[in-house]
Design an enzyme around this catalytic site. Structure first.
Site, short mmCIF file in Angstrom:
data_model
loop_
_atom_site.label_atom_id
_atom_site.label_comp_id
_atom_site.label_asym_id
_atom_site.label_seq_id
_atom_site.Cartn_x
_atom_site.Cartn_y
_atom_site.Cartn_z
N ARG A 97 0.86 -1.20 0.00
CA ARG A 97 0.00 0.00 0.00
C ARG A 97 0.88 1.24 0.00
O ARG A 97 1.88 1.31 0.72
CB ARG A 97 -0.90 -0.01 1.23
CG ARG A 97 -1.87 1.16 1.33
CD ARG A 97 -2.70 1.05 2.61
NE ARG A 97 -3.48 -0.17 2.62
CZ ARG A 97 -3.74 -0.88 3.72
NH1 ARG A 97 -3.22 -0.51 4.88
NH2 ARG A 97 -4.46 -1.97 3.65
N ARG A 166 -1.24 6.61 10.05
CA ARG A 166 -1.39 6.10 8.69
C ARG A 166 -1.49 7.26 7.68
O ARG A 166 -1.47 8.42 8.05
CB ARG A 166 -2.65 5.23 8.62
CG ARG A 166 -2.63 4.02 9.55
CD ARG A 166 -1.68 2.94 9.06
NE ARG A 166 -1.70 1.75 9.89
CZ ARG A 166 -2.50 0.71 9.72
NH1 ARG A 166 -3.42 0.73 8.78
NH2 ARG A 166 -2.42 -0.35 10.50
N LYS A 230 -2.46 1.37 15.36
CA LYS A 230 -2.55 2.32 14.26
C LYS A 230 -3.27 3.59 14.70
O LYS A 230 -4.10 3.56 15.62
CB LYS A 230 -3.27 1.69 13.08
CG LYS A 230 -4.69 1.22 13.38
CD LYS A 230 -5.24 0.45 12.20
CE LYS A 230 -6.61 -0.17 12.52
NZ LYS A 230 -7.12 -1.00 11.42
N LYS A 232 -5.23 6.97 12.88
CA LYS A 232 -5.74 7.50 11.61
C LYS A 232 -6.11 8.97 11.74
O LYS A 232 -6.77 9.37 12.70
CB LYS A 232 -6.94 6.67 11.14
CG LYS A 232 -6.57 5.22 10.84
CD LYS A 232 -7.74 4.42 10.31
CE LYS A 232 -7.31 3.00 9.94
NZ LYS A 232 -8.43 2.19 9.39
N CYS A 453 -14.60 -3.93 1.20
CA CYS A 453 -13.18 -4.21 1.40
C CYS A 453 -12.76 -5.31 0.42
O CYS A 453 -13.58 -5.90 -0.27
CB CYS A 453 -12.90 -4.63 2.84
SG CYS A 453 -13.46 -6.30 3.24
N CYS A 459 -7.08 -11.36 1.53
CA CYS A 459 -6.98 -10.95 2.93
C CYS A 459 -7.06 -12.16 3.86
O CYS A 459 -8.02 -12.93 3.81
CB CYS A 459 -8.08 -9.95 3.28
SG CYS A 459 -8.01 -9.42 5.01
N CYS A 498 -14.91 -9.28 7.28
CA CYS A 498 -14.72 -9.58 8.70
C CYS A 498 -15.19 -8.37 9.49
O CYS A 498 -15.57 -7.35 8.92
CB CYS A 498 -13.25 -9.91 8.98
SG CYS A 498 -12.17 -8.47 9.10
N CYS A 502 -12.76 -2.26 7.65
CA CYS A 502 -11.92 -1.50 6.72
C CYS A 502 -12.71 -0.63 5.75
O CYS A 502 -12.18 0.37 5.26
CB CYS A 502 -11.01 -2.45 5.94
SG CYS A 502 -9.72 -3.21 6.97
#
Length: 588
Positions: A97, A166, A230, A232, A453, A459, A498, A502
Site C-alpha cells: 500500500r 497512517r 494504528k 488514523k 473491502c 486478505c 470480517c 476497513c
C-alpha cells in the site's frame, strides 16, 4: 455548536515524560511491543528474509515489521485447500500500500502505479477507502523493484500500515477547489510531520546504510515502541463528510470564511474495528473537543498523538486504539491532558454542517474555472474487464497529461484540474475505452453509495466475500428498490469480509460484515453522512434472510417515510432498530 471565536496563540508542545512507554516490563506487554523495541527501529531481519530461497514467505516477526513499510504478507485463499492437499505451503504473495496524502497523484505517478500493477500486480491495482492505492499478488522477489519504482516518482509505502499514523486523508470535492487546496496543503504538512523517521526503510529497500548506527534519537516522537496501535488522521471540508471524520482517531473539520481557511474543529476518538463475540470491543464515533487556528495544527498533532502514545494500552492489542483510551480515562481527562501539552485551552468549536459522505459524480466546474470529472469505480478495482477498460483508459488520459488524479475516500477517482478546452479530449478517451462519462447512468443510487473491502481471496482475516460479492447482492437489492420505487433514493451500503471495519461499515445505513462463507451480520440505522452508528438486526445470516429483512424495511420506508427522511433515520423512528448514541452501547 458555539460560534464564539476565541483566538489563541500557537504554543510549542510541552516536554512530556516518555517513561510511561516502559512503565511495565516488556515481557508483561503484548508481544508486538517487545518486537518493536528490539527491531532496530523496524529493520528486523527483513533484508535477510527477502533472499531466503526455501520459501515464498517471510518470518512472522518480519511480516509484522513489514507492515510499517506498507506491506502485508497474504496467501491466495482460492488455492489454500488445493495446496494443502498437495502438501505445499500456501501460495504466499504480498500486498503493498502506498502513502498518498489527500489522495493527490500526478500523471507521472499514475503511470508508474499503472506500470507496476501491470508488471507485478496481476494487471491491476486497487483504490482504497483511505485515498491511496495498493497492489495485490506481488511476489516477494518483486517488492524491492516496486519500492524503487515508487521512489522514482516521489512515492513510498512508509506508514501505510503498522502502529503509526497512517496515510492522512483530506476532503476532495473539487467544486470548492480553492478551499480544498488550502486544506490539502495542511493534510500534506500533517503527513510529513507524523511520518516515522527511521532510516530502516531506506536501508532495507534501497541498500542505503546509515552513516552511524541507529540510536536513541532515531525516532524523536515515536521512540522504540512507536504507537500502541494504528492511528488514523483526516481532514474534512463541510458540507461533505466524504472522509467520514467521525471514524478517525484524530480529525480536523475545516472552518472557513469567504473561502479562506480559518482553522479546524478538532475531533478525537473515532474507530471502526471490533471483534465478534467480544462485547468489550466496539466501533466509536469521534467527539468534537474544540477549535484551533491553522498555525496550531502541528502542536495539536503532537499533543493528541502524544496522549495516545503515552496512555494507550500496550498490554491488550484489541484494547489499544485511542477510542478505548478515551473511554477508559474519560473525555474530560483526555482533553485536559491535550491542553496541558499544548500549553493553552482549545477554543470553543465552531458551527459546521454535513449533508453527505459520498462523491459528487460526473463533471463539475470548480471555482477556479477548471473542470473535474469524478468516475465511479465499484470497490476501487482498476482493471480492464470486457469493454470497460479502466486500466488502459486511465493510462491513456495520464499519458496525455490532461489532469491531476485525486483518489476519493469512496474508492473512486477524480480527473481534476482539466482545462475547459481539454474536456472533450477526456470524454473522447473515456468513450474510446468503454467508460461512460455519465457515471449515474444505469446505476442505482444504492450502488453509487456502496463500498467493500478486498476480503477474499487475498486478505487473511476475511471470513466471507466482500468486493467480489457485493455487486451481485446489490443487483438483487435493486430488484427490491425497483419494486418499492426507491431506485433513485440515496442509501449507503457497505460490506466487509470480517468485523474489522476497513470499509467503515458501522456508519452505513445498510452494512454487512462477514462471519463465515456466505454468512454475514446485518446492520441498519446509521446516519446518511456518517454521524451515527448502526445496529445489528440479524446475526450470521445468509442472502435469503438479508433480502427478506431489506424487503420488509425498504417497503415500509417507501410507504411511511416523511419528507426528506433518510433510510437510516426511518428504521430508527419506525422501531426496526434502536438508536446507538455511543460506541460503548453498540453491542447492547
Amino acid at each position: 455548536m458555539s460560534t464564539t471565536k476565541t483566538t489563541q496563540a500557537a504554543a510549542p508542545a510541552v516536554e512530556v515524560d516518555r517513561s510511561r512507554d516502559l512503565s511495565q516490563p516488556l515481557e508483561k506487554l503484548a508481544p508486538e511491543e517487545s518486537l518493536k523495541f528490539h527491531s532496530d527501529y523496524l529493520a528486523g531481519t527483513i533484508a535477510t528474509d527477502l533472499v531466503d530461497e526455501i520459501t515464498r514467505a517471510v518470518d512472522e516477526n518480519n511480516n509484522k515489521l513489514m507492515k510499517f513499510h506498507g506491506i502485508y504478507q497474504q496467501d491466495d485463499r482460492d488455492l489454500r485447500d488445493e495446496r494443502r492437499q498437495q502438501k505445499l505451503e500456501p501460495y504466499f504473495t504480498f500486498m503493498l500500500r502506498g502513502r498518498l496524502p489527500g489522495g493527490v497523484c500526478t500523471p507521472e505517478q499514475w503511470l508508474k502505479i499503472d506500470e507496476l500493477g501491470r508488471l507485478h500486480g496481476n494487471d491491476q491495482f486497487r483504490l482504497t477507502t483511505r485515498q491511496t492505492f495498493q497492489f495485490h499478488y506481488l511476489d516477494r522477489n518483486a517488492l524491492r523493484e516496486v519500492m524503487i519504482g515508487l521512489r522514482d516518482v516521489g512515492l513510498d509505502g512508509k506508514a501505510a500500515c503498522g502502529d503509526v499514523a497512517r496515510t492522512v486523508m483530506s476532503g476532495v470535492h473539487p467544486g470548492l477547489s480553492k478551499l480544498h487546496k488550502q486544506v490539502y496543503e495542511q493534510a500534506r504538512i500533517a503527513s510529513d510531520h507524523v511520518i516515522h523517521k527511521t532510516s530502516a526503510y531506506e536501508e532495507v529497500w534501497f541498500g542505503e546504510k546509515p552513516a552511524t548506527p541507529r540510536g536513541d534519537d532515531e525516532e524523536p516522537f515515536y521512540g522504540k515502541q512507536y504507537m500502541p496501535r494504528k492511528f488514523k488522521i483526516g481532514f474534512a471540508v463541510p458540507p461533505s463528510n466524504d472522509i467520514d471524520i467521525y471514524s478517525q482517531d484524530l480529525g480536523f473539520v475545516a472552518i472557513a470564511s469567504r473561502g479562506k481557511l480559518k482553522g479546524f474543529n478538532v475531533v478525537i476518538g473515532g474507530g471502526m474495528g471490533r471483534t465478534d463475540r467480544a462485547p468489550e470491543t466496539y466501533p466509536r464515533l469521534g467527539d468534537v473537543i474544540g477549535f484551533i487556528e491553522v498555525d496550531q495544527l502541528v502542536p495539536t498533532l503532537d499533543a493528541v498523538m502524544g496522549v495516545q502514545r503515552d496512555y494507550g494500552d500496550r498490554v491488550t492489542r484489541s484494547h489499544a486504539r485511542f477510542k478505548y483510551t478515551i473511554d477508559d480515562k474519560g473525555l474530560p481527562f483526555i482533553k485536559g491532558e491535550i491542553e496541558r501539552r499544548l500549553g493553552f485551552a482549545l477554543a470553543p468549536a465552531k458551527r459546521f454542517r454535513f449533508d453527505s459522505n459520498g462523491d459528487q459524480l460526473g463533471w463539475t466546474t470548480g471555482d477556479d474555472g477548471l473542470e473535474h470529472f469524478t468516475l465511479f469505480i465499484e470497490s476501487g478495482r482498476i482493471i480492464d474487464r470486457g469493454e470497460r477498460r479502466l486500466l488502459t483508459g486511465l493510462r491513456a488520459i495520464a499519458q496525455a497529461g490532461l489532469c491531476v488524479f485525486r483518489l476519493t475516500p469512496n474508492q473512486s477517482v477524480i480527473l481534476s484540474d482539466v482545462a475547459p478546452e481539454d474536456r472533450p479530449k477526456v470524454d473522447a478517451l473515456l468513450a474510446e475505452h468503454g467508460i461512460d462519462n455519465v457515471p449515474t447512468k444505469g446505476r442505482s443510487a444504492l450502488r453509487l453509495n456502496s463500498m467493500a473491502c478486498v476480503a477474499m481471496p487475498t486478505c487473511g482475516l476475511a471470513m466471507a466475500e466482500a468486493e467480489r460479492y457485493l455487486p451481485d447482492l446489490i443487483t438483487k437489492i435493486e430488484g427490491l428498490l425497483e419494486t418499492h420505487g426507491l431506485t433513485e433514493e440515496p442509501i449507503t451500503i457497505r460490506m466487509t469480509g470480517c468485523p474489522n471495519g476497513c470499509a467503515r461499515p458501522y456508519i452505513a445505513e445498510i452494512a454487512l460484515t462477514g462471519r463465515a462463507p456466505g454468512k454475514y451480520n446485518l446492520y441498519l440505522g446509521a446516519g446518511f453522512h456518517g454521524q451515527r452508528l448502526n445496529k445489528m438486526v440479524r446475526e450470521n445470516v445468509g442472502e435469503d434472510v438479508i433480502l427478506e429483512v431489506l424487503d420488509e424495511t425498504l417497503g415500509a420506508y417507501a410507504k411511511d417515510r416523511q419528507d426528506g427522511e433518510r433510510f437510516g433515520d426511518f428504521v430508527i423512528r419506525a422501531g426496526f432498530v434502536a438508536e446507538v448514541t455511543e460506541g460503548r452501547f453498540f453491542n447492547d
